[in-house]
Design an enzyme around this catalytic site. Structure first.
Site, PDB file in Angstrom:
ATOM      1  N   ALA A 124      37.141  31.857  45.129  1.00 37.24           N
ATOM      2  CA  ALA A 124      36.846  32.868  46.146  1.00 37.24           C
ATOM      3  C   ALA A 124      38.069  33.178  46.989  1.00 37.24           C
ATOM      4  O   ALA A 124      38.381  32.480  47.949  1.00 37.24           O
ATOM      5  CB  ALA A 124      35.690  32.382  47.026  1.00 37.24           C
ATOM      6  N   GLY A 129      37.356  42.950  53.264  1.00 37.41           N
ATOM      7  CA  GLY A 129      38.449  43.680  53.904  1.00 37.41           C
ATOM      8  C   GLY A 129      39.782  43.592  53.186  1.00 37.41           C
ATOM      9  O   GLY A 129      40.719  44.324  53.536  1.00 37.41           O
ATOM     10  N   ILE A 157      32.905  37.877  43.662  1.00 38.49           N
ATOM     11  CA  ILE A 157      33.221  36.543  43.139  1.00 38.49           C
ATOM     12  C   ILE A 157      32.483  36.270  41.832  1.00 38.49           C
ATOM     13  O   ILE A 157      31.240  36.208  41.798  1.00 38.49           O
ATOM     14  CB  ILE A 157      32.910  35.443  44.192  1.00 38.49           C
ATOM     15  CG1 ILE A 157      33.625  35.786  45.526  1.00 38.49           C
ATOM     16  CG2 ILE A 157      33.329  34.070  43.673  1.00 38.49           C
ATOM     17  CD1 ILE A 157      35.133  36.023  45.425  1.00 38.49           C
ATOM     18  N   GLU A 244      46.182  32.929  35.000  1.00 37.31           N
ATOM     19  CA  GLU A 244      45.052  33.857  35.162  1.00 37.31           C
ATOM     20  C   GLU A 244      45.413  35.214  34.550  1.00 37.31           C
ATOM     21  O   GLU A 244      44.637  35.806  33.801  1.00 37.31           O
ATOM     22  CB  GLU A 244      44.721  33.999  36.655  1.00 37.31           C
ATOM     23  CG  GLU A 244      43.624  35.007  36.924  1.00 37.31           C
ATOM     24  CD  GLU A 244      43.087  34.964  38.362  1.00 37.31           C
ATOM     25  OE1 GLU A 244      43.506  34.085  39.127  1.00 37.31           O
ATOM     26  OE2 GLU A 244      42.258  35.829  38.694  1.00 37.31           O
ATOM     27  N   GLY A 341      31.258  59.395  18.229  1.00 37.80           N
ATOM     28  CA  GLY A 341      30.514  60.578  18.654  1.00 37.80           C
ATOM     29  C   GLY A 341      29.488  60.200  19.709  1.00 37.80           C
ATOM     30  O   GLY A 341      29.766  59.394  20.611  1.00 37.80           O
ATOM     31  N   GLY A 342      28.282  60.738  19.588  1.00 39.14           N
ATOM     32  CA  GLY A 342      27.226  60.481  20.574  1.00 39.14           C
ATOM     33  C   GLY A 342      26.835  59.017  20.655  1.00 39.14           C
ATOM     34  O   GLY A 342      26.454  58.512  21.716  1.00 39.14           O
ATOM     35  N   GLU A 369      48.840  47.759  39.569  1.00 39.82           N
ATOM     36  CA  GLU A 369      49.914  48.206  40.482  1.00 39.82           C
ATOM     37  C   GLU A 369      50.609  46.982  41.091  1.00 39.82           C
ATOM     38  O   GLU A 369      51.846  46.943  41.182  1.00 39.82           O
ATOM     39  CB  GLU A 369      49.342  49.088  41.605  1.00 39.82           C
ATOM     40  CG  GLU A 369      48.813  50.439  41.144  1.00 39.82           C
ATOM     41  CD  GLU A 369      47.489  50.340  40.399  1.00 39.82           C
ATOM     42  OE1 GLU A 369      46.672  49.470  40.740  1.00 39.82           O
ATOM     43  OE2 GLU A 369      47.269  51.127  39.453  1.00 39.82           O
TER      44      GLU A 369
HETATM   45  C1  FAD Z   1      34.208  42.353  38.284  1.00 42.13           C
HETATM   46  C2  FAD Z   1      35.165  41.734  39.269  1.00 42.13           C
HETATM   47  C3  FAD Z   1      35.329  40.359  39.291  1.00 42.13           C
HETATM   48  C4  FAD Z   1      36.168  39.767  40.238  1.00 42.13           C
HETATM   49  N1  FAD Z   1      36.246  38.392  40.312  1.00 42.13           N
HETATM   50  C5  FAD Z   1      36.900  37.845  41.364  1.00 42.13           C
HETATM   51  C6  FAD Z   1      36.835  36.423  41.581  1.00 42.13           C
HETATM   52  O1  FAD Z   1      36.224  35.676  40.817  1.00 42.13           O
HETATM   53  N2  FAD Z   1      37.474  35.928  42.677  1.00 42.13           N
HETATM   54  C7  FAD Z   1      38.164  36.712  43.545  1.00 42.13           C
HETATM   55  O2  FAD Z   1      38.713  36.178  44.516  1.00 42.13           O
HETATM   56  N3  FAD Z   1      38.247  38.045  43.353  1.00 42.13           N
HETATM   57  C8  FAD Z   1      37.624  38.629  42.294  1.00 42.13           C
HETATM   58  N4  FAD Z   1      37.672  39.986  42.114  1.00 42.13           N
HETATM   59  C9  FAD Z   1      38.398  40.794  43.057  1.00 42.13           C
HETATM   60  C10 FAD Z   1      39.657  41.435  42.514  1.00 42.13           C
HETATM   61  O3  FAD Z   1      40.639  40.476  42.238  1.00 42.13           O
HETATM   62  C11 FAD Z   1      40.112  42.495  43.540  1.00 42.13           C
HETATM   63  O4  FAD Z   1      39.156  43.533  43.485  1.00 42.13           O
HETATM   64  C12 FAD Z   1      41.501  43.020  43.271  1.00 42.13           C
HETATM   65  O5  FAD Z   1      42.460  42.019  43.502  1.00 42.13           O
HETATM   66  C13 FAD Z   1      41.840  44.234  44.143  1.00 42.13           C
HETATM   67  O6  FAD Z   1      41.538  43.994  45.480  1.00 42.13           O
HETATM   68  P1  FAD Z   1      40.693  45.105  46.281  1.00 42.13           P
HETATM   69  O7  FAD Z   1      39.466  45.371  45.500  1.00 42.13           O
HETATM   70  O8  FAD Z   1      40.534  44.629  47.674  1.00 42.13           O
HETATM   71  O9  FAD Z   1      41.580  46.398  46.262  1.00 42.13           O
HETATM   72  P2  FAD Z   1      42.748  46.780  47.331  1.00 42.13           P
HETATM   73  O10 FAD Z   1      43.626  45.609  47.556  1.00 42.13           O
HETATM   74  O11 FAD Z   1      42.100  47.419  48.509  1.00 42.13           O
HETATM   75  O12 FAD Z   1      43.555  47.876  46.515  1.00 42.13           O
HETATM   76  C14 FAD Z   1      43.087  49.232  46.429  1.00 42.13           C
HETATM   77  C15 FAD Z   1      44.132  50.045  45.660  1.00 42.13           C
HETATM   78  O13 FAD Z   1      45.382  50.003  46.351  1.00 42.13           O
HETATM   79  C16 FAD Z   1      46.400  49.569  45.473  1.00 42.13           C
HETATM   80  N5  FAD Z   1      47.404  48.795  46.181  1.00 42.13           N
HETATM   81  C17 FAD Z   1      47.201  47.784  47.060  1.00 42.13           C
HETATM   82  N6  FAD Z   1      48.372  47.282  47.497  1.00 42.13           N
HETATM   83  C18 FAD Z   1      49.342  47.969  46.852  1.00 42.13           C
HETATM   84  C19 FAD Z   1      50.772  47.927  46.854  1.00 42.13           C
HETATM   85  N7  FAD Z   1      51.444  47.023  47.586  1.00 42.13           N
HETATM   86  N8  FAD Z   1      51.451  48.794  46.084  1.00 42.13           N
HETATM   87  C20 FAD Z   1      50.780  49.698  45.315  1.00 42.13           C
HETATM   88  N9  FAD Z   1      49.440  49.792  45.273  1.00 42.13           N
HETATM   89  C21 FAD Z   1      48.732  48.950  46.017  1.00 42.13           C
HETATM   90  C22 FAD Z   1      45.677  48.720  44.443  1.00 42.13           C
HETATM   91  O14 FAD Z   1      46.427  48.593  43.250  1.00 42.13           O
HETATM   92  C23 FAD Z   1      44.388  49.482  44.253  1.00 42.13           C
HETATM   93  O15 FAD Z   1      44.598  50.524  43.348  1.00 42.13           O
HETATM   94  C24 FAD Z   1      36.885  40.589  41.128  1.00 42.13           C
HETATM   95  C25 FAD Z   1      36.748  41.982  41.074  1.00 42.13           C
HETATM   96  C26 FAD Z   1      35.885  42.548  40.171  1.00 42.13           C
HETATM   97  C27 FAD Z   1      35.712  44.045  40.173  1.00 42.13           C
END
Ligand code: FAD
Length: 381
Positions: A124, A129, A157, A244, A341-342, A369
């Protein structure tokens, strides 16, 4: 191209795991997708057969094999289009935190259960945020005598509903000037008072993965659950993120290969205008372009894997593998889906589900990114 990574033991391990997939996974996948998670019992079955944490020393309950056995598992799960049973996350991403940074007492307390399937783990880090900017997490762990008190919320998570142990990143020193130094890692048992699970999140893909919110409200845990040194959490995460990222690339590469193989077979069978659709030049060119991407990707992934297993610390290469292979996977799966296709829009078709599963690979484990940000730093840019 012949692969040179694996020896006869890995091949035997693959055969054994394939049988497990046929017997214990494939017959249940549709039901798991409906219920939004795999059966808890599946974890124990996998543990009983030595498929969880196969690289772990026998002393801690493992099989004493190596990370390549884990690679075999990730590949076979992708070949079976199984995206919900997060064995790789448990065995190769979360448990290594306890193995590497835990004391012998902590290892003895948790690792045998992780190998047997009695303890399912989750990691986690992400919060509502913040995700990419790990140093900005708001969850706190404040020392109170020989306990820490955790407060905060985590989201997205994986294994959130089924986990028994959560490795949690929290701020032990929220006021420190360099925020990176204020983060520590803890193991939180799910039975602790103040720990609760939020809802299982509805996602575009990975329908049988119990991705969830987690909450900590005055959750008291013994100081003996701190992993490594207080304030060392950020460094630990940065160290463990290489495997990872490489694991995500391994799964994406295997997915591309499976989807391409299934698509080639389909285009030979499906007829239009009295001919197999494989006979159209457009089909041939597109499939050959996919094959080129898949073969180039395979060469790179196997090279990085070989060096990773040999003990090299590969920040640039793991980041490149993560973004390039997952981008390519999505291109390949999208191109392949078109030939269905479909039917390629129908959920009962594996290629459709692969299309939806593939998307998140570009987002989690550090977005693509962020991978480029890391590589740019490595280049001194
Ligand atoms: C199905 C799923 C499973 C997951 N499992 C886990 C888990 O087990 N444990 C865990 O801790 N997390 C987990 N995550 C979370 C995942 O690692 C985060 O969603 C991911 O790291 C992006 O963080 P965010 O969603 O807050 O996006 P943000 O950090 O808000 O980013 C939003 C956008 O801004 C871009 N961005 C941000 N900073 C920069 C920068 N410096 N330069 C350029 N672009 C930037 C990003 O690339 C993205 O396109 C999971 C997510 C999903 C969808």
């Amino acid at each position: 191209m012949d692969r040179t990574l694996f020896d006869a033991d890995h091949d035997a391990f693959r055969q054994a795991f394939r049988q497990f997939v046929e017997r214990e996974i494939k017959p249940h996948q549709a039901r798991w997708r409906e219920q939004g998670q795999v059966d808890r019992e599946l974890w124990r079955k996998a543990g009983a057969q030595g498929f969880l944490c196969p690289w772990l020393d026998e002393k801690w309950g493992g099989a004493g094999a190596d990370f390549l056995c884990s690679v075999v598992i990730m590949e076979e799960l992708a070949h079976a289009y199984e995206s919900g049973f997060a064995m790789g996350l448990h065995s190769d991403i979360v448990v290594p935190y306890i193995h590497t940074f835990g004391t012998d007492e902590q290892r003895a307390r948790w690792l045998p259960g992780c190998a047997s399937g009695e303890l399912v783990t989750a990691l986690a880090m992400t919060e509502p945020g913040t995700g990419s900017d790990v140093a900005a997490i708001a969850t706190t762990a404040i020392k109170d005598g020989d306990h820490y008190v955790l407060n905060g919320a985590k989201t997205f998570i994986s294994n959130g509903q089924l986990c028994d142990l959560v490795v949690v990143a929290a701020k032990t020193d929220p006021k420190v000037e360099d925020a990176h130094r204020g983060i520590s890692m803890f193991v939180v048992e799910a039975h602790r008072e103040g720990f609760s699970r939020g809802k299982r999140l509805h996602k575009m893909g990975m329908a049988s993965q119990d991705t969830s919110e987690l909450f900590f409200e005055d959750c008291r845990i013994p100081a003996a659950n701190l992993l490594g040194a207080e304030g060392g959490g950020f460094r630990m995460m940065m160290e463990k993120l290489q495997q990872e990222r490489l694991s995500v690339a391994v799964g994406a590469q295997a997915m591309s290969e499976q989807v391409l193989a299934d698509t080639i077979a389909y285009t030979k069978e499906r007829k239009a205008f009295g001919r197999p659709i494989s006979s159209f030049q457009n089909t041939q060119f597109k499939l050959v372009e996919c094959l080129a991407k898949v073969e180039v990707g395979r060469a790179y992934v196997d090279k990085v894997l070989a060096e990773h297993v040999a003990g090299k610390y590969l920040v640039k290469e793991c980041s490149i593998a993560k973004f390039w292979i997952t981008d390519t996977c999505q291109e390949v799966v999208d191109a392949c889906l078109q030939f269905f296709g479909g039917y390629g829009y129908m959920l009962e078709y594996p290629v459709t589900r692969a299309f939806m599963d593939a998307r998140v690979q570009r987002i989690f484990a550090g977005t693509n990114e962020i991978m480029k940000v890391i590589v740019a730093k490595q280049l001194g840019l």
